[in-house]
Structure formats: C-alpha cells, structure tokens
Design a protein around this motif. Structure first.
Motif, short mmCIF file in Angstrom:
data_model
loop_
_atom_site.label_atom_id
_atom_site.label_comp_id
_atom_site.label_asym_id
_atom_site.label_seq_id
_atom_site.Cartn_x
_atom_site.Cartn_y
_atom_site.Cartn_z
N PRO A 124 0.83 -1.21 0.00
CA PRO A 124 0.00 0.00 0.00
C PRO A 124 0.87 1.26 0.00
O PRO A 124 1.96 1.28 0.59
N ALA A 125 0.40 2.30 -0.63
CA ALA A 125 1.16 3.55 -0.74
C ALA A 125 1.49 4.15 0.63
O ALA A 125 2.51 4.81 0.80
N ASP A 126 0.63 3.92 1.61
CA ASP A 126 0.86 4.48 2.95
C ASP A 126 1.43 3.46 3.93
O ASP A 126 1.38 3.66 5.15
N ALA A 127 2.04 2.40 3.44
CA ALA A 127 2.57 1.33 4.30
C ALA A 127 3.58 1.88 5.31
O ALA A 127 3.54 1.53 6.49
N ASP A 128 4.49 2.71 4.87
CA ASP A 128 5.51 3.24 5.78
C ASP A 128 4.89 4.06 6.91
O ASP A 128 5.39 4.05 8.03
N ALA A 129 3.81 4.76 6.63
CA ALA A 129 3.15 5.55 7.66
C ALA A 129 2.51 4.66 8.73
O ALA A 129 2.40 5.06 9.89
N TRP A 130 2.10 3.46 8.35
CA TRP A 130 1.46 2.54 9.29
C TRP A 130 2.46 1.66 10.03
O TRP A 130 2.13 1.08 11.06
N ASN A 131 3.67 1.54 9.51
CA ASN A 131 4.67 0.69 10.13
C ASN A 131 5.00 1.21 11.53
O ASN A 131 5.39 2.35 11.70
N GLY A 132 4.79 0.36 12.53
CA GLY A 132 5.10 0.72 13.90
C GLY A 132 3.95 1.33 14.68
O GLY A 132 4.08 1.57 15.88
N VAL A 133 2.82 1.57 14.03
CA VAL A 133 1.66 2.09 14.76
C VAL A 133 1.18 0.99 15.70
O VAL A 133 0.92 -0.13 15.26
N PRO A 134 1.06 1.27 16.98
CA PRO A 134 0.68 0.22 17.93
C PRO A 134 -0.81 -0.12 17.89
O PRO A 134 -1.63 0.70 17.48
N GLU A 135 -1.10 -1.34 18.30
CA GLU A 135 -2.47 -1.80 18.52
C GLU A 135 -3.41 -1.52 17.35
O GLU A 135 -4.47 -0.94 17.50
N LYS A 136 -3.03 -2.00 16.20
CA LYS A 136 -3.83 -1.77 14.99
C LYS A 136 -5.00 -2.73 14.84
O LYS A 136 -5.94 -2.45 14.11
N PHE A 137 -4.95 -3.87 15.53
CA PHE A 137 -5.94 -4.91 15.29
C PHE A 137 -7.38 -4.44 15.47
O PHE A 137 -8.20 -4.56 14.56
N ASP A 138 -7.73 -3.94 16.63
CA ASP A 138 -9.13 -3.60 16.91
C ASP A 138 -9.70 -2.55 15.96
O ASP A 138 -10.84 -2.65 15.55
N ALA A 139 -8.91 -1.58 15.60
CA ALA A 139 -9.42 -0.49 14.78
C ALA A 139 -9.25 -0.71 13.27
O ALA A 139 -9.99 -0.12 12.48
N HIS A 140 -8.29 -1.54 12.87
CA HIS A 140 -7.96 -1.59 11.44
C HIS A 140 -7.93 -2.96 10.78
O HIS A 140 -7.82 -3.05 9.56
N PHE A 141 -8.00 -4.05 11.54
CA PHE A 141 -7.94 -5.38 10.93
C PHE A 141 -9.19 -5.62 10.08
O PHE A 141 -10.30 -5.31 10.48
N SER A 142 -8.98 -6.19 8.91
CA SER A 142 -10.08 -6.60 8.04
C SER A 142 -10.01 -8.11 7.83
O SER A 142 -8.95 -8.63 7.45
N GLY A 143 -11.09 -8.78 8.07
CA GLY A 143 -11.15 -10.22 7.83
C GLY A 143 -11.47 -10.57 6.39
O GLY A 143 -11.56 -11.74 6.04
N LYS A 144 -11.61 -9.56 5.56
CA LYS A 144 -11.91 -9.80 4.13
C LYS A 144 -10.69 -10.36 3.44
O LYS A 144 -9.56 -9.98 3.73
N PRO A 145 -10.91 -11.24 2.47
CA PRO A 145 -9.77 -11.79 1.72
C PRO A 145 -9.15 -10.76 0.80
O PRO A 145 -9.79 -9.78 0.39
N GLY A 146 -7.89 -10.99 0.48
CA GLY A 146 -7.20 -10.16 -0.51
C GLY A 146 -7.52 -10.66 -1.90
O GLY A 146 -8.37 -11.52 -2.10
N GLU A 147 -6.78 -10.15 -2.85
CA GLU A 147 -7.01 -10.50 -4.26
C GLU A 147 -6.39 -11.83 -4.64
O GLU A 147 -6.80 -12.45 -5.61
N GLY A 148 -5.34 -12.26 -3.93
CA GLY A 148 -4.64 -13.48 -4.32
C GLY A 148 -3.81 -13.25 -5.56
O GLY A 148 -3.47 -12.13 -5.90
N GLU A 149 -3.52 -14.31 -6.26
CA GLU A 149 -2.62 -14.23 -7.42
C GLU A 149 -3.28 -13.61 -8.60
O GLU A 149 -4.16 -13.76 -9.19
#
Length: 113
Positions: free
Chosen positions: A88-113
C-alpha cells in the motif's frame, strides 16, 4: 513450531516475505498477510525479510502464540499468495503504529494471485 504474522503487518503488507517462502504458505487478506501454520516448515527465512518486523516464531512470546489461532483461521479462507506485490502507498506511515488490530484489521480476503 511455526512462524506467525502479527499486528504490525496490518495496513503495511509489504510482502517481501512471500517471495522467499519455499513452501508458499502465505495467505492474503485485504490489509495483511498470514502464514498457514500447518504448511510452514519453520525455516525462518521470512522473518528477517519483513520490513515491518511482524513475523515471529510462535514460541517467541505470548503475543505470537495469540496470533497463531488468527493465522490458522484466516489462512484457511484467504487466497494463497506466492509472489510479492506492491505494498500500500501508505505502508511506511502505518509501520510501527501500535495496537492496529481492533481499529484496522479486516477479515476480508485479498485479491490473491
């Protein structure tokens, strides 16, 4: 023992780890990856490749142990991924942000191959 992906992968999803995995045990969600613990051969080559330092052996800590169930659950329903994609374009901005699971985890599948 197996390796697990933990919450720092959420919204980072760099995918460097995918390219080095000799058994293709990574699965892609909408905003993170997981490792299928039944497929992982415990080689450990993925761990140093992760720029987000989100991969740990399940024996490393109670945190990693807690992520084992989540990795197993989602690896069973998300698509397999065997090659690195653009993070993702903003990956570096999210790297190291604590406790992301509750607010940002998505159980949706990705695109795959």
């Amino acid at each position: 023992m197996t390796y697990v992906v933990t919450d720092n992968c959420i919204k980072c999803k760099y995918m460097d780890c995918v390219e080095v995995c000799p058994v293709d045990c990574f699965y892609e969600g909408e905003n993170m990856l997981v490792i299928h613990p039944d497929e992982c051969i415990d080689c450990g080559v993925c761990e140093p490749e992760c720029p987000a330092e989100a991969i740990f052996p399940d024996t490393d800590s109670s945190v990693a142990q807690a992520w084992l169930a989540l990795n197993h659950q989602y690896a069973s329903s998300w698509p397999n991924i065997t090659r690195r994609k653009t993070p993702p374009a903003d990956a570096d901005a999210w790297n190291g942000v604590p406790e992301k699971f509750d607010a940002h985890f998505s159980g949706k599948p990705g695109e795959g191959e």
